[in-house]
Design an enzyme around this catalytic site. Structure first.
Site, PDB file in Angstrom:
ATOM      1  N   GLN A  54      29.604 -27.354 -26.523  1.00 35.10           N
ATOM      2  CA  GLN A  54      30.409 -28.557 -26.303  1.00 35.10           C
ATOM      3  C   GLN A  54      31.876 -28.251 -25.995  1.00 35.10           C
ATOM      4  O   GLN A  54      32.574 -29.089 -25.441  1.00 35.10           O
ATOM      5  CB  GLN A  54      30.288 -29.472 -27.518  1.00 35.10           C
ATOM      6  CG  GLN A  54      28.885 -30.033 -27.680  1.00 35.10           C
ATOM      7  CD  GLN A  54      28.745 -30.952 -28.869  1.00 35.10           C
ATOM      8  OE1 GLN A  54      28.451 -30.494 -29.952  1.00 35.10           O
ATOM      9  NE2 GLN A  54      28.964 -32.238 -28.693  1.00 35.10           N
ATOM     10  N   HIS A  74      22.803 -28.430 -14.568  1.00 35.87           N
ATOM     11  CA  HIS A  74      22.978 -27.945 -13.192  1.00 35.87           C
ATOM     12  C   HIS A  74      21.874 -28.485 -12.284  1.00 35.87           C
ATOM     13  O   HIS A  74      22.113 -28.872 -11.148  1.00 35.87           O
ATOM     14  CB  HIS A  74      22.984 -26.411 -13.155  1.00 35.87           C
ATOM     15  CG  HIS A  74      24.247 -25.831 -13.719  1.00 35.87           C
ATOM     16  ND1 HIS A  74      24.332 -24.546 -14.210  1.00 35.87           N
ATOM     17  CD2 HIS A  74      25.483 -26.362 -13.895  1.00 35.87           C
ATOM     18  CE1 HIS A  74      25.557 -24.311 -14.646  1.00 35.87           C
ATOM     19  NE2 HIS A  74      26.275 -25.404 -14.453  1.00 35.87           N
ATOM     20  N   ASP A  87      30.419 -26.355 -17.814  1.00 39.91           N
ATOM     21  CA  ASP A  87      30.913 -25.116 -17.197  1.00 39.91           C
ATOM     22  C   ASP A  87      32.293 -24.720 -17.722  1.00 39.91           C
ATOM     23  O   ASP A  87      32.576 -23.542 -17.938  1.00 39.91           O
ATOM     24  CB  ASP A  87      30.981 -25.262 -15.664  1.00 39.91           C
ATOM     25  CG  ASP A  87      29.581 -25.344 -15.055  1.00 39.91           C
ATOM     26  OD1 ASP A  87      28.592 -25.339 -15.818  1.00 39.91           O
ATOM     27  OD2 ASP A  87      29.488 -25.412 -13.806  1.00 39.91           O
ATOM     28  N   ARG A 112      33.788 -25.104 -39.051  1.00 38.08           N
ATOM     29  CA  ARG A 112      32.369 -24.891 -38.765  1.00 38.08           C
ATOM     30  C   ARG A 112      32.189 -24.847 -37.250  1.00 38.08           C
ATOM     31  O   ARG A 112      32.554 -25.794 -36.558  1.00 38.08           O
ATOM     32  CB  ARG A 112      31.530 -26.017 -39.369  1.00 38.08           C
ATOM     33  CG  ARG A 112      30.072 -25.992 -38.972  1.00 38.08           C
ATOM     34  CD  ARG A 112      29.300 -27.117 -39.658  1.00 38.08           C
ATOM     35  NE  ARG A 112      27.929 -27.194 -39.180  1.00 38.08           N
ATOM     36  CZ  ARG A 112      27.487 -28.078 -38.276  1.00 38.08           C
ATOM     37  NH1 ARG A 112      28.296 -28.969 -37.748  1.00 38.08           N
ATOM     38  NH2 ARG A 112      26.227 -28.068 -37.903  1.00 38.08           N
ATOM     39  N   HIS A 157      23.018 -24.341 -32.258  1.00 37.24           N
ATOM     40  CA  HIS A 157      23.434 -25.731 -32.068  1.00 37.24           C
ATOM     41  C   HIS A 157      22.966 -26.144 -30.661  1.00 37.24           C
ATOM     42  O   HIS A 157      23.757 -26.423 -29.775  1.00 37.24           O
ATOM     43  CB  HIS A 157      24.952 -25.870 -32.243  1.00 37.24           C
ATOM     44  CG  HIS A 157      25.399 -27.286 -32.499  1.00 37.24           C
ATOM     45  ND1 HIS A 157      26.154 -27.648 -33.592  1.00 37.24           N
ATOM     46  CD2 HIS A 157      25.213 -28.423 -31.795  1.00 37.24           C
ATOM     47  CE1 HIS A 157      26.414 -28.954 -33.554  1.00 37.24           C
ATOM     48  NE2 HIS A 157      25.856 -29.446 -32.464  1.00 37.24           N
ATOM     49  N   ASN A 201      21.303 -26.473 -36.395  1.00 39.63           N
ATOM     50  CA  ASN A 201      21.958 -27.775 -36.487  1.00 39.63           C
ATOM     51  C   ASN A 201      21.010 -28.886 -36.036  1.00 39.63           C
ATOM     52  O   ASN A 201      20.458 -28.832 -34.934  1.00 39.63           O
ATOM     53  CB  ASN A 201      23.197 -27.799 -35.583  1.00 39.63           C
ATOM     54  CG  ASN A 201      23.836 -29.180 -35.558  1.00 39.63           C
ATOM     55  OD1 ASN A 201      24.447 -29.603 -36.541  1.00 39.63           O
ATOM     56  ND2 ASN A 201      23.673 -29.899 -34.451  1.00 39.63           N
ATOM     57  N   GLU A 202      20.864 -29.886 -36.880  1.00 38.34           N
ATOM     58  CA  GLU A 202      20.124 -31.105 -36.540  1.00 38.34           C
ATOM     59  C   GLU A 202      18.806 -30.824 -35.813  1.00 38.34           C
ATOM     60  O   GLU A 202      18.620 -31.249 -34.657  1.00 38.34           O
ATOM     61  CB  GLU A 202      20.985 -32.040 -35.683  1.00 38.34           C
ATOM     62  CG  GLU A 202      22.180 -32.596 -36.415  1.00 38.34           C
ATOM     63  CD  GLU A 202      22.759 -33.853 -35.754  1.00 38.34           C
ATOM     64  OE1 GLU A 202      22.242 -34.288 -34.716  1.00 38.34           O
ATOM     65  OE2 GLU A 202      23.737 -34.389 -36.299  1.00 38.34           O
ATOM     66  N   ASN A 345      24.380 -34.005 -41.731  1.00 42.10           N
ATOM     67  CA  ASN A 345      25.193 -34.709 -40.726  1.00 42.10           C
ATOM     68  C   ASN A 345      24.852 -36.193 -40.783  1.00 42.10           C
ATOM     69  O   ASN A 345      23.672 -36.553 -40.786  1.00 42.10           O
ATOM     70  CB  ASN A 345      24.872 -34.219 -39.310  1.00 42.10           C
ATOM     71  CG  ASN A 345      25.369 -32.806 -39.045  1.00 42.10           C
ATOM     72  OD1 ASN A 345      25.988 -32.183 -39.913  1.00 42.10           O
ATOM     73  ND2 ASN A 345      25.095 -32.304 -37.852  1.00 42.10           N
ATOM     74  N   TYR A 347      26.193 -40.243 -39.310  1.00 45.79           N
ATOM     75  CA  TYR A 347      27.111 -41.031 -38.484  1.00 45.79           C
ATOM     76  C   TYR A 347      26.982 -42.538 -38.679  1.00 45.79           C
ATOM     77  O   TYR A 347      27.955 -43.251 -38.685  1.00 45.79           O
ATOM     78  CB  TYR A 347      26.884 -40.706 -36.999  1.00 45.79           C
ATOM     79  CG  TYR A 347      27.403 -39.337 -36.622  1.00 45.79           C
ATOM     80  CD1 TYR A 347      28.686 -39.176 -36.126  1.00 45.79           C
ATOM     81  CD2 TYR A 347      26.622 -38.200 -36.794  1.00 45.79           C
ATOM     82  CE1 TYR A 347      29.181 -37.924 -35.795  1.00 45.79           C
ATOM     83  CE2 TYR A 347      27.114 -36.941 -36.473  1.00 45.79           C
ATOM     84  CZ  TYR A 347      28.389 -36.807 -35.978  1.00 45.79           C
ATOM     85  OH  TYR A 347      28.884 -35.579 -35.670  1.00 45.79           O
ATOM     86  N   GLU A 416      28.849 -32.728 -40.768  1.00 43.13           N
ATOM     87  CA  GLU A 416      29.427 -33.539 -39.678  1.00 43.13           C
ATOM     88  C   GLU A 416      29.494 -34.999 -40.093  1.00 43.13           C
ATOM     89  O   GLU A 416      28.547 -35.512 -40.703  1.00 43.13           O
ATOM     90  CB  GLU A 416      28.556 -33.493 -38.409  1.00 43.13           C
ATOM     91  CG  GLU A 416      28.661 -32.244 -37.603  1.00 43.13           C
ATOM     92  CD  GLU A 416      27.809 -32.309 -36.335  1.00 43.13           C
ATOM     93  OE1 GLU A 416      27.641 -33.411 -35.769  1.00 43.13           O
ATOM     94  OE2 GLU A 416      27.313 -31.243 -35.931  1.00 43.13           O
TER      95      GLU A 416
HETATM   96  C1  NOJ Z   1      25.653 -34.443 -33.955  1.00 43.37           C
HETATM   97  C2  NOJ Z   1      25.647 -33.185 -33.143  1.00 43.37           C
HETATM   98  O1  NOJ Z   1      25.450 -32.096 -33.985  1.00 43.37           O
HETATM   99  C3  NOJ Z   1      26.900 -33.021 -32.315  1.00 43.37           C
HETATM  100  O2  NOJ Z   1      26.700 -31.963 -31.433  1.00 43.37           O
HETATM  101  C4  NOJ Z   1      27.246 -34.315 -31.609  1.00 43.37           C
HETATM  102  O3  NOJ Z   1      28.329 -34.170 -30.760  1.00 43.37           O
HETATM  103  C5  NOJ Z   1      27.509 -35.372 -32.655  1.00 43.37           C
HETATM  104  N1  NOJ Z   1      26.285 -35.590 -33.372  1.00 43.37           N
HETATM  105  C6  NOJ Z   1      27.989 -36.713 -32.088  1.00 43.37           C
HETATM  106  O4  NOJ Z   1      27.008 -37.277 -31.306  1.00 43.37           O
END
Ligand code: NOJ
Length: 521
Positions: A54, A74, A87, A112, A157, A201-202, A345, A347, A416
């Site tokens: 990212q 791509h 990129d 992290r 990740h 991750n996730e 994580n 949200y 997260e």
């Molecule tokens: C969890 C993911 O691990 C992360 O890569 C992503 O950017 C965030 N959620 C937000 O969507």
């Protein structure tokens, strides 16, 4: 256990005031004045998170191999709404020294980040270690340590080396050994200075969106089968990497290894309707406990409810066997307990109710297996991203769900938590979000006795937000993606988060979004 940290709630003055005018850009529905009496424990870990794909860019520099995300975006430039790719991203590969200073300015002592598997091993296999890749991460880790920031490193990740994807990625059992080989290289190269690792991750988002659907790379849409194969071998890969560390590295490196799981929280659409209560249970068991139970429960293996539901559905659908593979007794044993902490994580939260079929589902699929309709209350704020409504109480509920189901002995690290914005520097909504969610975390520590030892804000700076490209902005720092320098500018949330970290308290005044209070920031 955190029981000694519980303090009585006294004198917390929370006055909710509705805004009279909604014209200001940062409308919040309520404002709390006052300082929380609860504080974060002295040794509480505050940090900030990122992921390699990212932010790094430099997609083909230093001998880096391709990851599935390079290949996918791509080949399908139309995949992201802004037709973007990773990129250059935030160009952190070249600007990592500046980024270390940004982290320092946040006042956090932990960062992290993830290693890009194909940057270190261009073909994915350990017979070819990239010298440049290895040097890049060494330099980055040392730069962090020089700034008194402890790196916490994720091995995966989501950026799998493309050659493995050509073999089926996580759905092919051979991946287990290749992942362990990769983990061995990383432990060997960096274990002298990296003392906390997360393997993956996730896994749920990766398998559900990437194998079951086409929302994420590798976008193979093997719904109802692919998600479970992916989950199965990924859990096994995690456990084997954990045991590799235990056996060959922990005795002298003395670090810890864990995994990061993700969960949306669910609440019954109608709390008085038992069917809705059951829908929440079904959702959490299929989408979260599928991963958590084999690793963190006392008995191990997939939850009985999940095993029965998927076996029955598979049978009814005419499959010759369950779409959910079986672990052997030996595998159940090695997976159980294979994490030194619970990385979590979180949200957002959804209202849940039962449903036999929804327009957007495929048959078979994880959604169809769970039979849960998900929606969000239109009154909840939605500051930047379609899927993310603000419901802070859900965070506390989730922390309790983890503690109740997996025990209070396992330390939870929130790896997260964060919210998107629309590109503004005055990100009052983010300030509000962090304050509200962190307040719920404080309540979970002090009133519910949850064993939470750390919190990482997502994310350091605006980045490539997967299928949203650069349109979703989760950063504490704004990145100008139009400038060749990828200039970083602090948003208001930088000083707000720093204030929480430094005072170890929530100062609710700091998210009062009125112009004449800007000097608060
Ligand atoms: C969890 C993911 O691990 C992360 O890569 C992503 O950017 C965030 N959620 C937000 O969507």
């Amino acid at each position: 256990m955190r029981s000694s940290r519980s303090v009585a709630l006294s004198g917390v003055v929370l006055v909710a005031i509705s805004l009279l005018s909604c014209s200001h850009e940062a409308v919040v529905s309520d404002i709390y004045y006052g300082v929380s009496n609860y504080s974060f424990p002295e040794d509480f870990i505050f940090g900030v998170s990122t992921a390699a794909f990212q932010i790094e860019g430099a997609w083909n520099e230093g001998g880096k191999g391709e990851s599935i995300w390079d290949t996918y975006v791509h080949e399908h430039p139309e995949y992201t709404p802004d037709k973007s790719n990773g990129d250059i991203a935030a160009d952190s590969y070249h600007k990592f020294k500046e980024d270390v200073q940004l982290i320092k300015a946040l006042g956090v002592k932990y960062y992290r980040l993830s290693i890009s598997w194909p940057r270190l091993l261009p073909n994915g296999t350990s017979n070819n270690i990239s010298t440049d890749g290895a040097r890049y991460y060494r330099n980055l880790f040392e730069e962090l340590l020089k700034a008194n920031i402890t790196p916490i490193v994720t091995l995966f990740h989501w950026d799998m080396p493309t050659p493995f994807m050509d073999l089926g990625g996580w759905s092919n059992p051979v991946i287990v050994d290749y992942f362990v080989d990769y983990a061995r290289v990383a432990f060997n190269l960096y274990g002298d200075i990296i003392k906390t690792w997360t393997t993956i991750n996730e896994p749920h988002q990766h398998c559900y969106q990437g194998y079951g659907a086409d929302y994420f790379a590798p976008a193979i849409k093997s719904h109802g089968v692919g998600e479970y194969l992916c989950a199965h071998y990924l859990i096994l890969s995690h456990a084997k990497a954990y045991h590799l560390y235990e056996k060959e590295f922990k005795p002298h490196q003395k670090g810890k290894v864990g995994i990061t799981l993700d969960a949306f929280m669910g609440i019954p659409k109608d709390p008085r309707n038992f069917e809705d209560v059951l829908a929440v249970r079904s959702y959490l068991q299929i989408h979260f406990d599928l991963y958590a139970h084999p690793i963190f429960s006392a008995e191990g293996d997939y939850p009985t409810f999940v095993r029965q539901r998927i076996n029955n559905m598979s049978l009814a659908q005419g499959f010759a066997r369950s779409r959910l593979p079986y672990f052997t007794a030996e595998e159940v044993k090695i997976i159980r307990g294979s994490s030194d902490f619970f990385g979590l994580n979180h949200y957002t939260t959804y209202l849940m109710s039962p449903s036999e079929m929804e327009f957007s589902w495929s048959i078979p699929s994880m959604d169809h297996d769970a039979q849960v309709r998900m929606e969000q209350d239109p009154h909840w704020e939605k500051p930047g991203t379609e899927w993310l409504s603000v419901y802070p109480e859900g965070f506390r509920k989730l922390l309790n769900y983890v503690s109740d189901n997996y025990g209070r002995e396992i330390p939870i690290i929130v790896t997260e938590n964060g919210v998107g914005d629309k590109g503004q520097l005055k990100d009052y909504d983010r300030i509000s979000y962090f304050n509200k969610y962190l307040y719920q975390l404080l309540l979970a520590i002090h009133e519910d006795n949850c064993n939470i030892i750390g919190y990482f804000a997502w994310t350091l700076m605006d980045d490539f937000e997967w299928s949203d490209g650069y349109l979703s902005k989760f950063g504490l720092y704004k990145v100008d993606f139009d400038s060749p320098e990828r200039t970083r500018t602090p948003k208001l949330s930088v000083s707000s988060y720093r204030n929480i970290v430094q005072t170890r308290r929530i100062n609710f005044d700091r998210y009062k979004p009125l112009p004449n209070k800007l000097n608060h920031f």
